[in-house]
Write a protein that holds these residues in place. Structure first.
Motif, PDB file in Angstrom:
ATOM      1  N   GLU A 134       0.880  -1.320  -0.117  1.00  0.00           N
ATOM      2  CA  GLU A 134      -0.236   0.035   0.094  1.00  0.00           C
ATOM      3  C   GLU A 134       0.869   1.357   0.055  1.00  0.00           C
ATOM      4  O   GLU A 134       0.381   2.237  -0.601  1.00  0.00           O
ATOM      5  CB  GLU A 134      -0.711  -0.087   1.230  1.00  0.00           C
ATOM      6  CG  GLU A 134      -1.965  -0.957   1.267  1.00  0.00           C
ATOM      7  CD  GLU A 134      -2.988  -1.009  -0.037  1.00  0.00           C
ATOM      8  OE1 GLU A 134      -3.210   0.392  -0.787  1.00  0.00           O
ATOM      9  OE2 GLU A 134      -3.178  -2.012  -0.703  1.00  0.00           O
ATOM     10  N   THR A 135       2.081   1.088   0.909  1.00  0.00           N
ATOM     11  CA  THR A 135       2.922   2.230   0.608  1.00  0.00           C
ATOM     12  C   THR A 135       3.489   2.443  -0.606  1.00  0.00           C
ATOM     13  O   THR A 135       3.546   3.762  -1.018  1.00  0.00           O
ATOM     14  CB  THR A 135       3.884   2.242   2.042  1.00  0.00           C
ATOM     15  OG1 THR A 135       3.200   2.161   2.880  1.00  0.00           O
ATOM     16  CG2 THR A 135       4.877   3.372   1.961  1.00  0.00           C
TER      17      THR A 135
ATOM     18  N   ALA B 164       1.334   4.341  -3.387  1.00  0.00           N
ATOM     19  CA  ALA B 164       1.271   5.985  -3.237  1.00  0.00           C
ATOM     20  C   ALA B 164       2.840   6.438  -3.825  1.00  0.00           C
ATOM     21  O   ALA B 164       2.707   7.305  -4.644  1.00  0.00           O
ATOM     22  CB  ALA B 164       1.201   6.219  -1.624  1.00  0.00           C
TER      23      ALA B 164
ATOM     24  N   LYS C  65       2.825   5.855  -7.923  1.00  0.00           N
ATOM     25  CA  LYS C  65       2.031   7.068  -8.260  1.00  0.00           C
ATOM     26  C   LYS C  65       2.606   8.367  -8.256  1.00  0.00           C
ATOM     27  O   LYS C  65       2.494   8.967  -9.338  1.00  0.00           O
ATOM     28  CB  LYS C  65       0.678   7.012  -7.689  1.00  0.00           C
ATOM     29  CG  LYS C  65      -0.213   7.710  -7.990  1.00  0.00           C
ATOM     30  CD  LYS C  65      -1.669   7.705  -7.544  1.00  0.00           C
ATOM     31  CE  LYS C  65      -2.977   8.384  -8.282  1.00  0.00           C
ATOM     32  NZ  LYS C  65      -4.094   8.311  -7.429  1.00  0.00           N
TER      33      LYS C  65
ATOM     34  N   ASP D 204      -5.393   3.946 -11.367  1.00  0.00           N
ATOM     35  CA  ASP D 204      -4.946   3.473 -10.052  1.00  0.00           C
ATOM     36  C   ASP D 204      -4.685   2.166 -10.341  1.00  0.00           C
ATOM     37  O   ASP D 204      -3.767   1.436  -9.410  1.00  0.00           O
ATOM     38  CB  ASP D 204      -5.809   3.727  -8.836  1.00  0.00           C
ATOM     39  CG  ASP D 204      -5.796   5.203  -8.764  1.00  0.00           C
ATOM     40  OD1 ASP D 204      -4.842   5.944  -9.228  1.00  0.00           O
ATOM     41  OD2 ASP D 204      -6.533   5.636  -7.884  1.00  0.00           O
TER      42      ASP D 204
END
Length: 244
Positions: free
Chosen positions: A161-162, A165, A168, A186
């Motif tokens: 999850e980290t 970001a 992205k 995404d």
């Protein structure tokens, strides 16, 4: 096309063919000397074949004269261009193709030196997994991610999850530098992080086979190699090449 004493025979013949097209050829390449597929009776076919061969011999002699003139101008011996090579060159003139490829280092250097002109000219807005430019951008973003964090996104358990970001952010900066709009959804970024730099045997075999095939083309100087960047999507089982 500038020629020097160091020019290869290929380029001398190419220049001669170009001059022939501009002059005696009247805009046409030298005739191959063989008939295309057609329907005809034997007598007419043989007669027409004779016309083709005669015209091909005439075109060859005119190209040979231009080759000799160029060799004389360059101070090179007539043996520099082999007659058999010239015959094959004229027969295959319609199929000549020049591909100017770049190394990965040159590709990255071009993008860095010319940020005002995006390396993905005409990149369209995202149209799903079939848009190969999406995966190209994400592969470049993965390279930037690894340079900044010394690991691939998703490679560490519990940090997916980290990394989503972070990846992205890398992709956004890359697109901003190229002057392109956001073309990755995404779910594309999630997918890249989810597999965590894993390598599927089936995909590795396919890409490895494609690489070997291209290497054989370059070594044997036969057939047309893929032009620049090759992208394969194991999701849609499709591939494409991008001039970036």
């Amino acid at each position: 096309m500038w020629l020097t004493k160091e020019s290869k025979a290929f380029w001398i013949m190419a220049r001669a063919v170009k001059d022939f097209v501009d002059n005696e050829g009247g805009g046409s390449l030298p005739l191959r000397g063989t008939l295309p597929d057609m329907t005809a009776d034997s007598d007419r076919y043989v007669a027409l074949q004779g016309v083709y061969r005669a015209r091909a011999r005439r075109d060859l002699e005119r190209v040979r004269a231009r080759v000799n003139a160029q060799l004389q101008q360059l101070g090179l011996p007539a043996a520099r261009v082999d007659d058999d090579d010239l015959c094959r060159f004229c027969r295959g003139a319609a199929f000549l193709h020049v591909t100017r490829c770049r190394s990965l280092a040159q590709e990255h250097a071009r993008a860095a030196a010319d940020a005002a002109a995006p390396p993905l000219e005409g990149a369209a807005a995202d149209d799903g997994d079939d848009n190969a430019t999406v995966w190209y951008v994400l592969l470049r973003a993965v390279g930037r991610f690894r340079g900044e964090h010394s690991r691939y996104p998703g490679a560490r358990a519990g940090e997916v999850e980290t990394d989503i970001a972070l990846l992205k952010a890398c992709a956004s900066r890359l697109l901003a530098e190229w002057g392109l709009p956001a073309i990755a959804r995404d779910d594309h970024i999630h997918e890249v992080c989810r597999y965590g730099a894993a390598e599927l045997a089936s995909v590795a075999a396919l890409v490895g086979g494609a690489s070997a095939q291209e290497a054989i083309k370059v070594v044997t100087q036969q057939f047309v190699p893929l032009n620049n960047t090759y992208i394969y999507s194991g999701i849609t089982q499709t591939s494409t090449t991008l001039e970036v």
